[in-house]
Design a protein around this motif. Structure first.
Motif, PDB file in Angstrom:
ATOM      1  N   GLN A  18       0.830  -1.197   0.000  1.00  0.00           N
ATOM      2  CA  GLN A  18       0.000   0.000   0.000  1.00  0.00           C
ATOM      3  C   GLN A  18       0.868   1.252   0.000  1.00  0.00           C
ATOM      4  O   GLN A  18       0.637   2.185  -0.754  1.00  0.00           O
ATOM      5  CB  GLN A  18      -0.911  -0.041   1.235  1.00  0.00           C
ATOM      6  CG  GLN A  18      -1.549   1.285   1.605  1.00  0.00           C
ATOM      7  CD  GLN A  18      -2.687   1.660   0.677  1.00  0.00           C
ATOM      8  OE1 GLN A  18      -3.121   0.859  -0.116  1.00  0.00           O
ATOM      9  NE2 GLN A  18      -3.144   2.886   0.765  1.00  0.00           N
ATOM     10  N   ARG A  19       1.908   1.223   0.848  1.00  0.00           N
ATOM     11  CA  ARG A  19       2.765   2.396   1.002  1.00  0.00           C
ATOM     12  C   ARG A  19       3.475   2.751  -0.312  1.00  0.00           C
ATOM     13  O   ARG A  19       3.511   3.904  -0.714  1.00  0.00           O
ATOM     14  CB  ARG A  19       3.792   2.105   2.098  1.00  0.00           C
ATOM     15  CG  ARG A  19       4.913   3.107   2.242  1.00  0.00           C
ATOM     16  CD  ARG A  19       4.420   4.374   2.920  1.00  0.00           C
ATOM     17  NE  ARG A  19       5.392   5.447   2.767  1.00  0.00           N
ATOM     18  CZ  ARG A  19       5.464   6.236   1.693  1.00  0.00           C
ATOM     19  NH1 ARG A  19       4.630   6.062   0.688  1.00  0.00           N
ATOM     20  NH2 ARG A  19       6.349   7.201   1.627  1.00  0.00           N
ATOM     21  N   GLU A  28      -0.530   4.176  -2.309  1.00  0.00           N
ATOM     22  CA  GLU A  28      -0.641   5.472  -1.650  1.00  0.00           C
ATOM     23  C   GLU A  28      -0.248   6.651  -2.551  1.00  0.00           C
ATOM     24  O   GLU A  28      -0.959   7.660  -2.582  1.00  0.00           O
ATOM     25  CB  GLU A  28       0.195   5.472  -0.362  1.00  0.00           C
ATOM     26  CG  GLU A  28      -0.167   6.642   0.533  1.00  0.00           C
ATOM     27  CD  GLU A  28       0.589   6.606   1.842  1.00  0.00           C
ATOM     28  OE1 GLU A  28       0.551   5.563   2.524  1.00  0.00           O
ATOM     29  OE2 GLU A  28       1.239   7.619   2.168  1.00  0.00           O
ATOM     30  N   ARG A  65      -2.744   9.746  -3.151  1.00  0.00           N
ATOM     31  CA  ARG A  65      -2.393  11.115  -2.790  1.00  0.00           C
ATOM     32  C   ARG A  65      -2.491  12.046  -3.988  1.00  0.00           C
ATOM     33  O   ARG A  65      -2.926  13.187  -3.889  1.00  0.00           O
ATOM     34  CB  ARG A  65      -0.963  11.164  -2.232  1.00  0.00           C
ATOM     35  CG  ARG A  65      -0.877  10.714  -0.793  1.00  0.00           C
ATOM     36  CD  ARG A  65       0.520  10.941  -0.261  1.00  0.00           C
ATOM     37  NE  ARG A  65       0.707  10.282   1.020  1.00  0.00           N
ATOM     38  CZ  ARG A  65       0.386  10.827   2.188  1.00  0.00           C
ATOM     39  NH1 ARG A  65      -0.116  12.051   2.223  1.00  0.00           N
ATOM     40  NH2 ARG A  65       0.571  10.168   3.309  1.00  0.00           N
ATOM     41  N   TYR A  84      -4.373   7.804   5.611  1.00  0.00           N
ATOM     42  CA  TYR A  84      -3.389   7.004   4.875  1.00  0.00           C
ATOM     43  C   TYR A  84      -2.792   5.914   5.763  1.00  0.00           C
ATOM     44  O   TYR A  84      -2.521   4.807   5.329  1.00  0.00           O
ATOM     45  CB  TYR A  84      -2.289   7.895   4.297  1.00  0.00           C
ATOM     46  CG  TYR A  84      -2.800   8.758   3.184  1.00  0.00           C
ATOM     47  CD1 TYR A  84      -3.227   8.172   1.991  1.00  0.00           C
ATOM     48  CD2 TYR A  84      -2.886  10.138   3.311  1.00  0.00           C
ATOM     49  CE1 TYR A  84      -3.723   8.945   0.954  1.00  0.00           C
ATOM     50  CE2 TYR A  84      -3.377  10.917   2.280  1.00  0.00           C
ATOM     51  CZ  TYR A  84      -3.793  10.319   1.104  1.00  0.00           C
ATOM     52  OH  TYR A  84      -4.289  11.079   0.083  1.00  0.00           O
ATOM     53  N   LYS A  96      -2.896   1.823   5.259  1.00  0.00           N
ATOM     54  CA  LYS A  96      -1.741   0.939   5.306  1.00  0.00           C
ATOM     55  C   LYS A  96      -1.983  -0.197   6.288  1.00  0.00           C
ATOM     56  O   LYS A  96      -1.675  -1.362   6.013  1.00  0.00           O
ATOM     57  CB  LYS A  96      -0.482   1.728   5.704  1.00  0.00           C
ATOM     58  CG  LYS A  96       0.154   2.432   4.514  1.00  0.00           C
ATOM     59  CD  LYS A  96       1.361   3.241   4.926  1.00  0.00           C
ATOM     60  CE  LYS A  96       0.946   4.539   5.591  1.00  0.00           C
ATOM     61  NZ  LYS A  96       1.982   5.568   5.605  1.00  0.00           N
TER      62      LYS A  96
END
Lengths: 304, 292
Positions: free
Chosen positions: B80-81, B85, B89, B190, B194
């Motif tokens: 995810q990071r 993400e 973003r 966020y 995660k």
């Protein structure tokens, strides 16, 4: 042009450019990123092949019949799927590819027709260059046919984009709720776009069948659908030349890996494809053409 | 009749595992609204991990499930990071198609790397309980299936407790209901995403360990589960854990009875037809709340 290997590669590049361009009408112009395009491709391949083998129908005619059947099938697919949006639309169209793939894999004898299930159908080779059989010993024929088909669909794309109807589609793509609120019958226009898209997708299927002379249920698979999307989106969904550029970049990769690695390393092609897909989504989600076009326009305006 | 009952039971037991996998997907789909096509690939990674731990280190799958679960937490977290993400973003609201294509790209990479490393062999393992059955009231029940089912049920109850009773669980539920409002309450959305991905991964790790003793391991094994899991999630109702589990059991029963009495391939397509029908008629699923 005389080198057969080069010619073969050029034909596959054009074929996938054509296929992705047919997706581009529903996926790009109408903004409905369908994951079900391989269904139409498979229908085209199977319809013309079966008509050819069992009833001796010339594949050029079978191509039109396949296109019409795919367009009719697209109404059945579009009707439920267009009720849904975003991920639900993607998942439901994907489910259709699975349904068709499973049916094609399990169907054997139906009346006089043998679909051969998972084994796939070999199209009998007829020597010589014949437009009636849509089989050519000289590959250059295939090249010019698919080139003509690609030019045709680019003209149609351009015509739709410029027409009033194309503006409706653009409105639906950019904001469906707003489009509806000013009285555009969104579902009807989307289904119309899907029908055209399906018709040409099926034509690509017939061409594939006559060029490779072998069809199998994998033609319906979701993997092929994703490959079509990938080509169109890497180039730039909704742009006229996006699918062509995407195919020019991606199809040679698959040809090269298939030739030089093949067999045990068959997966390398998909690793590269996956990598390209990830990179494009992360760094240029609009595809390659829009940022290029923007830069070009900026350059132009500065000079003016 | 015995055949029918046994097929039903085996369907329920397998369905429990389907449900368990679907719950992990539902968590990600429900909370972060992310269609994670790579879910099956993550599952495959977990299965290979358990497989190799068993083959090389001779550690029992039920024990190594803890290792797999831990590993998959970090895998999911960084997945995810690193990949999703940045897109979230950039595009502010969840852009379903970009993420679908991204995750299918990642799926292609992970699966084919596994294919290069491990080849296309169907691998099975031999444990002390593979093929063993319990005889209960004249019915034969496969031991590993029963153990997997019970453990899945326990873990789902634990997850439910976690989501209801802990602060982080409450934050996850709040974000899934209304991301904007959750953010205004000071929740780092966020970070929630995660962790949700990590928890989803953890459950996959457990599910993989429960499946290895009686299933095969193959680079494409995840594909068998991922589409089915989406079907189950939608049938059960988005974001409903109980719904996903029940829908998993229903799908398991349909599959098992269909394989016994009709034709397993046609039943597969029947499941997808039910799926499309359900999406059109009642998109909220069996136990789902209103979506959007």
């Amino acid at each position: 042009m005389r080198d057969p290997y080069f010619l073969h590669a050029a034909i596959t590049v054009l074929l996938f450019a054509f296929l992705a361009s047919s997706w581009n009408i529903i996926g790009g112009l109408a903004g409905q990123h369908s994951f079900g395009h391989s269904v139409f491709f498979g229908i085209g391949a199977y319809v013309s092949t079966i008509l050819f083998i069992y009833w001796n129908v010339p594949p050029f005619l079978g191509m039109i019949v396949g296109g019409i059947i795919a367009a009719i099938a697209s109404i059945g697919i579009g009707y439920p799927c267009f009720k849904l949006r975003g991920p639900y639309f993607a998942l439901s169209t994907l489910a259709f590819t699975e349904i068709f793939r499973i049916i094609a894999t399990t169907t054997e004898q139906v009346g006089p027709v043998d679909f051969k299930g998972a084994a796939g159908i070999l199209i009998p080779f007829r020597p010589g260059n014949s437009f009636v059989n849509f089989q050519f010993a000289e590959k250059a024929y295939y090249y010019y046919i698919i080139l003509a088909m690609l030019i045709l669909i680019l003209f149609i794309h351009n015509w739709i984009e410029k027409s009033r109807w194309g503006l409706y589609l653009a409105a639906i793509r950019d904001n469906e709720d707003a489009a509806r609120s000013i009285g555009i019958n969104a579902r009807r226009f989307k289904i119309l776009a899907l029908m055209i898209s399906a018709f040409f997708g099926a034509m690509a299927g017939t061409f594939y069948a006559q060029f490779f002379l072998y069809i199998e249920p994998i033609l319906f698979s979701s993997a092929l659908s994703i490959e079509i999307l990938l080509i169109a989106i890497v180039g730039g969904a909704g742009t006229l030349m996006g699918p062509f550029l995407g195919s020019l970049i991606l199809t040679p990769i698959s040809e090269l890996t298939r030739t030089y690695l093949g067999g045990t390393y068959a997966g390398v092609q998909l690793i590269i494809y996956g990598g390209v897909l990830v990179a494009v989504m992360m760094f240029a989600p609009q595809g390659i053409i829009p940022p290029l076009a923007k830069r070009y326009r900026m350059l132009f305006e500065r000079r003016a | 009749v015995i055949g029918f009952i046994e097929a039903t039971i085996s369907g329920i037991l397998m369905g429990g595992l389907y449900g368990f996998i679907a719950v992990s997907l539902s968590l990600i789909f429900g909370v972060a609204k992310i269609v994670n096509f790579a879910h099956g690939a993550l599952f495959m990674v977990a299965m290979f991990l358990v497989y190799w731990i068993l083959v090389l280190l001779k550690v029992d799958p039920y024990l190594s499930s803890l290792i797999a679960a831990g590993f998959l937490f970090f895998f999911g977290y960084f997945f995810q990071r690193l990949f999703i993400e940045p897109i979230l973003r950039r595009e502010k609201e969840t852009a379903p198609l970009t993420v679908i294509l991204l995750t299918s790209g990642l799926m292609m990479i992970i699966e084919n790397v596994a294919l290069l490393l491990f080849g296309a062999d169907y691998r099975t393992v031999k444990t002390g309980y593979t093929g063993k059955v319990w005889e209960i009231a004249g019915l034969f029940i496969a031991q590993p299936r029963m153990i997997g089912f019970v453990l899945s049920l326990v873990l789902i109850l634990l997850l439910e407790l976690y989501l209801r009773k802990t602060n982080l669980g409450r934050a996850i539920r709040a974000t899934s209901q209304d991301r904007e409002a959750a953010r205004l309450m000071g929740i780092d959305d966020y970070r929630v995403y995660k962790i949700t991905f990590g928890v989803g991964g953890t459950m996959l790790g457990f599910a993989a360990a429960f499946l290895v003793p009686f299933y095969f391991v193959h680079p494409a094994v995840g594909e068998l589960f991922v589409l089915k899991s989406f079907v189950i999630v939608v049938l059960g109702g988005l974001g409903s854990i109980t719904g996903a589990f029940l829908a998993g059991i229903i799908v398991g029963i349909i599959e098992s009875l269909g394989a016994q009495f009709i034709n397993s391939a046609l039943v597969e397509s029947l499941i997808f037809i039910i799926f499309i029908g359900c999406l059109v008629v009642k998109p909220t699923g069996l136990l789902g709340k209103q979506r959007e």
